[in-house]
Design a protein around this motif. Structure first.
Motif, short mmCIF file in Angstrom:
data_model
loop_
_atom_site.label_atom_id
_atom_site.label_comp_id
_atom_site.label_asym_id
_atom_site.label_seq_id
_atom_site.Cartn_x
_atom_site.Cartn_y
_atom_site.Cartn_z
N HIS A 28 0.86 -1.19 0.00
CA HIS A 28 0.00 0.00 0.00
C HIS A 28 0.90 1.24 0.00
O HIS A 28 1.73 1.40 0.90
N VAL A 29 0.75 2.09 -1.00
CA VAL A 29 1.57 3.30 -1.10
C VAL A 29 0.67 4.54 -1.06
O VAL A 29 -0.38 4.57 -1.73
N ALA A 30 1.07 5.53 -0.27
CA ALA A 30 0.31 6.79 -0.20
C ALA A 30 1.14 7.90 -0.83
O ALA A 30 2.37 7.92 -0.69
N PHE A 31 0.45 8.82 -1.52
CA PHE A 31 1.17 9.93 -2.19
C PHE A 31 0.62 11.28 -1.74
O PHE A 31 -0.61 11.47 -1.71
N ILE A 32 1.53 12.20 -1.43
CA ILE A 32 1.16 13.62 -1.34
C ILE A 32 1.71 14.23 -2.62
O ILE A 32 2.93 14.41 -2.77
N MET A 33 0.79 14.51 -3.54
CA MET A 33 1.21 14.93 -4.90
C MET A 33 1.40 16.44 -4.87
O MET A 33 0.46 17.18 -5.13
N ASP A 34 2.59 16.89 -4.59
CA ASP A 34 2.79 18.33 -4.38
C ASP A 34 3.66 18.92 -5.49
O ASP A 34 4.55 18.25 -6.02
N ASP A 162 2.50 1.17 3.63
CA ASP A 162 3.88 0.76 3.93
C ASP A 162 4.84 1.88 3.58
O ASP A 162 5.90 2.01 4.17
N LEU A 163 4.44 2.67 2.59
CA LEU A 163 5.33 3.71 2.07
C LEU A 163 4.51 4.97 1.80
O LEU A 163 3.43 4.88 1.21
N LEU A 164 5.02 6.11 2.27
CA LEU A 164 4.36 7.39 1.95
C LEU A 164 5.37 8.26 1.20
O LEU A 164 6.51 8.43 1.65
N ILE A 165 4.95 8.78 0.07
CA ILE A 165 5.84 9.59 -0.77
C ILE A 165 5.30 11.00 -0.88
O ILE A 165 4.11 11.20 -1.16
N ARG A 166 6.15 12.00 -0.62
CA ARG A 166 5.75 13.39 -0.89
C ARG A 166 6.73 13.99 -1.88
O ARG A 166 7.95 13.89 -1.70
N THR A 167 6.21 14.65 -2.88
CA THR A 167 7.07 15.27 -3.88
C THR A 167 7.25 16.75 -3.59
O THR A 167 6.65 17.29 -2.67
N SER A 168 8.08 17.39 -4.37
CA SER A 168 8.31 18.84 -4.42
C SER A 168 9.23 19.37 -3.34
O SER A 168 9.35 20.58 -3.17
N GLY A 169 9.89 18.48 -2.60
CA GLY A 169 10.91 18.92 -1.64
C GLY A 169 10.36 19.37 -0.30
O GLY A 169 11.14 19.70 0.59
N PHE A 188 10.68 11.64 1.02
CA PHE A 188 10.45 12.99 0.50
C PHE A 188 11.36 13.17 -0.71
O PHE A 188 12.57 12.97 -0.61
N GLN A 189 10.76 13.53 -1.84
CA GLN A 189 11.55 13.65 -3.07
C GLN A 189 11.41 15.07 -3.63
O GLN A 189 10.32 15.66 -3.52
#
Ligand code: FPP
Ligand code: MG
Length: 294
Positions: A28-34, A162-169, A188-189
């Protein structure tokens, strides 16, 4: 033609996907699409265009997830805070959501969209629901626990990400899944969301894999501690009951064991009854909401 299923991985992407899939994979992956507006500014296009490309990136990312065997995705599409943006931007996002989400959801059942959501609102709502249960006599105050709160959240049907990804720094959670991500790998990417690539996703999964053992250990020890605390609460309840019945607090061990089993079964029964009542209460709420907005 399907929006998500169209388009396969290139040979190189498939090759790397197979290597990554040899390791532990997030289910299960969650995204904060920023970063949509910064992307629009960078490309000298309208803000709405940035959001629209952000949406297309979501469809593409879901396709990668499917190819990687990730069965569930949760996205932060619109925070309650986002209502503070200009009317023009909010209306634009709502239009986009109306046009595009229905189509996306028709195709997939593994996408959870958090819309007009914040985590603190979700948690305080869950606390209010439990207080309602006690008030209605469906629950005992001692039934209130972390595990019951889990069941009162909107995400009760899903495992924690299991994994949370946020983009835009940006290095913060912005009130997204605060309760559910206590044992998730947070990545955080710096890439802006509309520029997100298959390789960015692979990098995030590799980071998850590098931290997998530590995360698993923390999760297991938390679950163990939760079981221990529940047992302690049940024991205290039984001691109190035995004392009320005039037995010495340690009682005889057979009586104590029987009472413990009975108390545990009764607690489970109360909780099931409460959760059913809660489901009906929520269904009524949505029905009324649909009637009002129809
Ligand atoms: C964050 O970028 C993005 C959003 C507020 C919307 C996220 C949603 C999508 C990408 C999918 C499409 C969504 C809908 C509602 C149809 P930002 O606006 O905060 O950009 P910035 O960080 O560069 O300011
Ligand atoms: Mg932003």
């Amino acid at each position: 033609m399907s929006w998500i299923r169209e388009g396969e991985l290139t040979i190189l992407e498939r090759f790397c996907a197979n290597i990554i899939k040899a390791g532990p994979m997030p289910k299960h992956v969650a995204f904060i699409m920023d970063g949509n507006r910064r992307y629009a500014q960078k490309c000298h296009v309208e803000r709405q265009q940035g959001h629209s490309q952000g949406f297309d990136k979501l469809a593409q990312t879901l396709r990668w997830c499917l190819n990687l065997g990730i069965r569930e995705v949760t996205v932060y599409a619109f925070s309650i805070e986002n209502f503070k943006r200009s009317k023009e931007e909010v209306d634009g996002l709502m239009d986009l959501a109306r046009q595009k989400f229905s189509r996306l959801l028709e195709e997939q059942c593994f996408l959870n969209v958090c819309f007009a959501y914040t985590s603190r609102h979700e948690i305080s709502n869950a606390v209010r629901e439990m207080a309602w249960g006690v008030e209605q006599g469906l629950l005992e105050p001692s039934d209130v626990s972390e595990s019951l709160l889990d069941k009162c959240l909107y995400t009760n049907n899903s495992p924690d990400p299991d994994l949370l990804i946020r983009t835009s720094g940006e290095v913060r959670l912005s009130d997204f899944l605060l309760w559910q991500t206590s044992h998730s790998c947070l990545v955080f990417q710096s890439v802006l969301w509309p520029e997100y690539s298959f390789w960015n996703l692979c990098e995030a999964i590799l980071r998850f894999q590098m931290n997998y053992n530590a995360l698993q250990k923390a999760r297991d020890s938390y679950m163990e501690e939760r079981r221990r605390q529940q047992m302690e609460r049940d024991q205290a309840y039984v001691t109190k009951k035995l004392q009320q019945e005039g037995f010495a607090s340690h009682g005889d061990s057979w009586r104590r064991r029987t009472l413990l089993q009975k108390c545990t079964a009764m607690r489970e029964e109360r909780i099931q009854g409460f959760l059913q009542a809660l489901e009906h209460k929520r269904a009524d709420f949505f029905e009324r909401l649909c009637t009002v907005s129809a």
